[in-house]
Structures are given as structure tokens and as C-alpha cells.
Design a protein around this motif. Sequence first.
Motif, PDB file in Angstrom:
ATOM      1  N   THR A  74       0.826  -1.199   0.000  1.00  0.00           N
ATOM      2  CA  THR A  74       0.000   0.000   0.000  1.00  0.00           C
ATOM      3  C   THR A  74       0.866   1.258   0.000  1.00  0.00           C
ATOM      4  O   THR A  74       0.634   2.197  -0.775  1.00  0.00           O
ATOM      5  N   ALA A  75       1.878   1.260   0.854  1.00  0.00           N
ATOM      6  CA  ALA A  75       2.736   2.448   0.983  1.00  0.00           C
ATOM      7  C   ALA A  75       3.496   2.735  -0.302  1.00  0.00           C
ATOM      8  O   ALA A  75       3.498   3.882  -0.799  1.00  0.00           O
ATOM      9  N   VAL A  76       4.151   1.742  -0.879  1.00  0.00           N
ATOM     10  CA  VAL A  76       4.976   2.010  -2.059  1.00  0.00           C
ATOM     11  C   VAL A  76       4.115   2.365  -3.272  1.00  0.00           C
ATOM     12  O   VAL A  76       4.518   3.193  -4.107  1.00  0.00           O
ATOM     13  N   CYS A  77       2.946   1.766  -3.369  1.00  0.00           N
ATOM     14  CA  CYS A  77       2.090   2.048  -4.524  1.00  0.00           C
ATOM     15  C   CYS A  77       1.438   3.424  -4.422  1.00  0.00           C
ATOM     16  O   CYS A  77       1.248   4.100  -5.445  1.00  0.00           O
ATOM     17  N   LEU A  78       1.105   3.860  -3.223  1.00  0.00           N
ATOM     18  CA  LEU A  78       0.569   5.203  -3.067  1.00  0.00           C
ATOM     19  C   LEU A  78       1.655   6.247  -3.305  1.00  0.00           C
ATOM     20  O   LEU A  78       1.400   7.303  -3.914  1.00  0.00           O
ATOM     21  N   ALA A  79       2.872   5.952  -2.853  1.00  0.00           N
ATOM     22  CA  ALA A  79       3.989   6.868  -3.120  1.00  0.00           C
ATOM     23  C   ALA A  79       4.262   6.958  -4.610  1.00  0.00           C
ATOM     24  O   ALA A  79       4.601   8.029  -5.136  1.00  0.00           O
ATOM     25  N   GLU A  80       4.096   5.838  -5.312  1.00  0.00           N
ATOM     26  CA  GLU A  80       4.292   5.847  -6.759  1.00  0.00           C
ATOM     27  C   GLU A  80       3.321   6.813  -7.427  1.00  0.00           C
ATOM     28  O   GLU A  80       3.643   7.413  -8.463  1.00  0.00           O
ATOM     29  N   ARG A  81       2.150   6.984  -6.843  1.00  0.00           N
ATOM     30  CA  ARG A  81       1.149   7.883  -7.407  1.00  0.00           C
ATOM     31  C   ARG A  81       1.437   9.354  -7.080  1.00  0.00           C
ATOM     32  O   ARG A  81       0.672  10.243  -7.442  1.00  0.00           O
ATOM     33  N   GLY A  82       2.545   9.594  -6.381  1.00  0.00           N
ATOM     34  CA  GLY A  82       2.937  10.957  -6.065  1.00  0.00           C
ATOM     35  C   GLY A  82       2.461  11.446  -4.716  1.00  0.00           C
ATOM     36  O   GLY A  82       2.630  12.629  -4.384  1.00  0.00           O
ATOM     37  N   LEU A  83       1.852  10.579  -3.918  1.00  0.00           N
ATOM     38  CA  LEU A  83       1.361  10.966  -2.601  1.00  0.00           C
ATOM     39  C   LEU A  83       2.486  10.975  -1.571  1.00  0.00           C
ATOM     40  O   LEU A  83       3.346  10.086  -1.566  1.00  0.00           O
ATOM     41  N   ASP A  84       2.469  11.951  -0.713  1.00  0.00           N
ATOM     42  CA  ASP A  84       3.394  12.006   0.423  1.00  0.00           C
ATOM     43  C   ASP A  84       2.965  10.905   1.394  1.00  0.00           C
ATOM     44  O   ASP A  84       1.918  11.001   2.035  1.00  0.00           O
ATOM     45  N   THR A  85       3.783   9.858   1.511  1.00  0.00           N
ATOM     46  CA  THR A  85       3.388   8.666   2.248  1.00  0.00           C
ATOM     47  C   THR A  85       4.386   8.352   3.354  1.00  0.00           C
ATOM     48  O   THR A  85       5.597   8.254   3.109  1.00  0.00           O
ATOM     49  N   ALA A  86       3.876   8.200   4.562  1.00  0.00           N
ATOM     50  CA  ALA A  86       4.701   7.827   5.711  1.00  0.00           C
ATOM     51  C   ALA A  86       4.189   6.507   6.271  1.00  0.00           C
ATOM     52  O   ALA A  86       2.991   6.341   6.493  1.00  0.00           O
ATOM     53  N   CYS A  87       5.108   5.574   6.497  1.00  0.00           N
ATOM     54  CA  CYS A  87       4.751   4.241   6.997  1.00  0.00           C
ATOM     55  C   CYS A  87       5.395   4.023   8.360  1.00  0.00           C
ATOM     56  O   CYS A  87       6.593   4.282   8.540  1.00  0.00           O
ATOM     57  N   VAL A  88       4.599   3.535   9.304  1.00  0.00           N
ATOM     58  CA  VAL A  88       5.086   3.273  10.659  1.00  0.00           C
ATOM     59  C   VAL A  88       5.033   1.782  10.943  1.00  0.00           C
ATOM     60  O   VAL A  88       4.026   1.121  10.658  1.00  0.00           O
ATOM     61  N   ASP A  89       6.117   1.259  11.480  1.00  0.00           N
ATOM     62  CA  ASP A  89       6.156  -0.124  11.955  1.00  0.00           C
ATOM     63  C   ASP A  89       6.982  -0.146  13.233  1.00  0.00           C
ATOM     64  O   ASP A  89       7.983   0.574  13.349  1.00  0.00           O
ATOM     65  N   LEU A  90       6.573  -0.965  14.187  1.00  0.00           N
ATOM     66  CA  LEU A  90       7.243  -0.975  15.485  1.00  0.00           C
ATOM     67  C   LEU A  90       8.547  -1.754  15.476  1.00  0.00           C
ATOM     68  O   LEU A  90       9.313  -1.686  16.442  1.00  0.00           O
ATOM     69  N   ASP A  91       8.815  -2.490  14.406  1.00  0.00           N
ATOM     70  CA  ASP A  91      10.039  -3.282  14.295  1.00  0.00           C
ATOM     71  C   ASP A  91      11.160  -2.374  13.784  1.00  0.00           C
ATOM     72  O   ASP A  91      11.225  -2.052  12.597  1.00  0.00           O
ATOM     73  N   ALA A  92      12.051  -1.981  14.684  1.00  0.00           N
ATOM     74  CA  ALA A  92      13.099  -1.016  14.326  1.00  0.00           C
ATOM     75  C   ALA A  92      14.048  -1.588  13.276  1.00  0.00           C
ATOM     76  O   ALA A  92      14.520  -0.860  12.386  1.00  0.00           O
ATOM     77  N   ASP A  93      14.346  -2.880  13.356  1.00  0.00           N
ATOM     78  CA  ASP A  93      15.237  -3.490  12.372  1.00  0.00           C
ATOM     79  C   ASP A  93      14.606  -3.454  10.977  1.00  0.00           C
ATOM     80  O   ASP A  93      15.261  -3.117   9.989  1.00  0.00           O
ATOM     81  N   LYS A  94      13.315  -3.769  10.894  1.00  0.00           N
ATOM     82  CA  LYS A  94      12.616  -3.726   9.606  1.00  0.00           C
ATOM     83  C   LYS A  94      12.608  -2.309   9.047  1.00  0.00           C
ATOM     84  O   LYS A  94      12.868  -2.100   7.857  1.00  0.00           O
ATOM     85  N   VAL A  95      12.324  -1.335   9.888  1.00  0.00           N
ATOM     86  CA  VAL A  95      12.289   0.055   9.436  1.00  0.00           C
ATOM     87  C   VAL A  95      13.649   0.487   8.908  1.00  0.00           C
ATOM     88  O   VAL A  95      13.752   1.162   7.876  1.00  0.00           O
ATOM     89  N   GLY A  96      14.714   0.079   9.595  1.00  0.00           N
ATOM     90  CA  GLY A  96      16.055   0.415   9.130  1.00  0.00           C
ATOM     91  C   GLY A  96      16.349  -0.164   7.761  1.00  0.00           C
ATOM     92  O   GLY A  96      16.936   0.511   6.901  1.00  0.00           O
ATOM     93  N   ARG A  97      15.933  -1.400   7.548  1.00  0.00           N
ATOM     94  CA  ARG A  97      16.159  -2.039   6.249  1.00  0.00           C
ATOM     95  C   ARG A  97      15.331  -1.370   5.149  1.00  0.00           C
ATOM     96  O   ARG A  97      15.804  -1.176   4.031  1.00  0.00           O
ATOM     97  N   LEU A  98      14.095  -0.995   5.481  1.00  0.00           N
ATOM     98  CA  LEU A  98      13.252  -0.330   4.492  1.00  0.00           C
ATOM     99  C   LEU A  98      13.828   1.025   4.101  1.00  0.00           C
ATOM    100  O   LEU A  98      13.805   1.411   2.930  1.00  0.00           O
ATOM    101  N   LYS A  99      14.342   1.752   5.058  1.00  0.00           N
ATOM    102  CA  LYS A  99      14.964   3.045   4.762  1.00  0.00           C
ATOM    103  C   LYS A  99      16.147   2.886   3.809  1.00  0.00           C
ATOM    104  O   LYS A  99      16.432   3.767   2.994  1.00  0.00           O
TER     105      LYS A  99
END
Length: 433
Positions: free
Chosen positions: A18-43
Motif C-alpha cells: 500500500t505504501a509504495v504504490c501510493l507513493a508511486e502515485r505521487g502521494l506524500d506517504t509515511a509508513c510506521v512499523d514498530l520493528d526497528a530493524d525492519k524500518v532500518g532495512r526499508l529506509k
Amino acid sequence: MSAVKVGVVGAGYVGLTTAVCLAERGLDTACVDLDADKVGRLKAGDPVIDEPGLQLLLRSGVEARNLSFHTDYDALADRDVVFVCVPTPSSLDGAADLRAVEAAVNTLGAVLSPPAVVALKSTVPVGTTRRMAARLRDRGLSVACSPEFLRESHAVYDFRNPDRVVIGSETPRAVALLRNVYGVGSQRIIEMSPESAELAKYASNAFLAVKLSYANSLARLCARTGADIADVTRCMGADVRIGGHFLQPGPGWGGSCLPKDTAALLHAGRGAGVDLPEVAAARTTNDVQNERITTALERLLPGGLPNAKITALGLTFKAHTTDTRDSPALRVCGRLAAAGAQVSGYDPRLGSIDAATLNLAGVVGVDDPYVATKAANAILVLTEWPQFRDLDWPSIAEQAPGAVVLDTRNLLNSNAIAGAGLQYLGNGTPGGY
């Protein structure tokens, strides 16, 4: 359109897609996940999950700075709409466990500013959306139900090309905002009440489960009567009232959706005093697929299952994914191991499968299909990976002479297998099981 700010809670299959596809449409998209390791990898542009097209969209969104990842809900404070995409696993009684949804909504209620909209994409029981809406009403926030209909291994394609987008809300502003965010043609958007949207998701998945179980029951009948399940389902699928999807027999259905959603629908039915025998029967049929396979092997192997060397080709719940959640392949392996068989397993994504998951199913993972099948008494095709068609079956036959090939997916060329000197059994085919 670019002024709309979108938030997503949860970076799993649904949330990240959902996040990557909405960002593809040009929307300012912020995604939150409580798993810090996952967030680091996504960044860093690592999509964490194996889904075609996801990595490219992830990296493009991060580089364009319209896609960001966080562990703190405060990053969603200025969002106009936030999609909640957190797990709702089964409780022991079959009910959906809503603790993650409850926690996400409670936190969003404290963070968001009115008139933001909270859209539940998590699969939730009837009444959940209205209950969450009542909880947030005093904060000036709206809640809608917009269930996902994404297929693993096709999630990006499905988000870009939905056959329907469901919006369950009685708040006109929420409906209008979600229509704008999705950006698909009006003919593909179906508006309804929150209760209908919630039930529609469960009803859709349960119907698919019923179709699959029916196909497996027909396959069993075909094997006993000399009919061929491929012919039978080809005829059925040609009828536009039935359609050809989800009529392929297999080792049973699994994954993250059908098992828990059918259980939750039955639980909801019991709570409302409504029996759903069709769904209950589909689950019962699914549960006995392991027995069909083990019974066939016990009949064919001279020494039975104890100490038999069995190779499982395919361990994920479906091809083109690394997901082993409620995998029918692993259920079969576990039953065979419990019967005393020595089970080796190969999967094209073996390196991404947790070793503890394999150990729990009694499987020894082998990263080469030819090594895995060496000296096997039986070779089981359990996941529909197309690569298995291209294996050098004469070479396999040299290393495992006389082995039985039990093809639960009817993936292989039976003549090629027999021509290599191996015994072939299809699922619901003449001479099969």
C-alpha cells in the motif's frame, strides 16, 4: 492530489505494498512499523519481503522523498488518511485477535488531528469499524473499512489494477477522500456500509476456500473412477457462472488469509446464531488432504512410511513467495515426519525460510534439488514452482531408481516422468491418488 498526506501502519505484505504504490502515485506517504530493524532495512531500500516489483518501487519512493519509514506514530500526526494494515491472527476459538488493531487505533486517536480518516485494511469482524468510529468520534476523526484483496506474489500488480475497491463508510467526506487517494475509475469502487465491507472480505475468502476444497474432493473422486480432474475442472471453468480460478487441486490451502478468515467467519456465524456448514465442510476437507497423501504413500512404498526417504519439492505455501505461514507443504511434511519418514525439502527460496520453521515440520532443508532427491523412495511436488518442470528427471531417476513421484499440483509431465523410469501419481488423475 499531491497535497493529500497518507499514512500506513504496518509494513507487512499489505502495508508495504500500500505504501509504495501510493507513493508511486505521487502521494506524500509515511509508513510506521514498530520493528526497528525492519524500518532500518526499508529506509535502506531493502523490501524485507519477497514480492515482485516491490524493491524498485520502494527505492524509487525513498529516493524521491515521498516515501518514509518510522517507528514513532508521531510521524503520522499531519496525515489526512491513515491505513491500518496490521495482523489479525486467529485466537484459539477462531475469533480474530484484534489487539494490534486496537492498539493502532488507540494510538492514532491520540496523534491525528481532525478531520483525519482512519481506514482499516486489516481484516476485521463485523462491527469493528463502527466500534472504532465511536471511540474516535469525540476526537473529530472518521473510521472507514477498506479491505485489501491482494494476492501474494501479485500484490503490486493487484494494487495497481484492482478488480474492485471496497469503501465501507457512512461519512461522505471519508468516502470522497479515499476515492481520491485510490485514484481508480468509479466503476471499480464499491461503496457500502462498514458492516457489509467487513463481511464482504470474509465472504470472498471463504468462497475461494470452498472452491478449492470442492476441487480436492472432486480430485479424489476422479482418481477412484478413472476420470481426470483437469478435464472436469476445464469443463466447469468454461461456464462463466463458475470461472476457472481456484479449481486447481493441491495439497490443501493455507497461507495467511484463508485459514484464519474461514475460522473467523465461522466464529462470527456462531455468535449470530447462523450456521455456515459450507465453510465448515471446506475446512474439514482441507484438514484431510494430508491423510490422502500419506495414505497413498503408505500403499505404494513397500516398507510403508517408517524410515522411508521422502523428498518434498516446495515448502512455501505458494510459488513465487517466501511465505510459509500455514503452508500446506509443511503440514504434509510434518505428518510424514511424525509417521517416521526421513523428510528432505528443497525450495527455490530455501535461503529465506527460517530454519526453526523447517525443524518444527521435521524437514531437513537441502539447497540442491538433485542432492535432495538422491536415494529418495518418494518425491512429492507440494508447491507449484515452475522450475520443477525443468528438472533433469532422467538424472534424478538414476540417483533414485524406482522412486514414486507424487505430484499434488499436477505440475509435471506424467509421460516424461514415466519415461525416466519413475512411477508417477497425479492428484485426481487416472491411476493417481
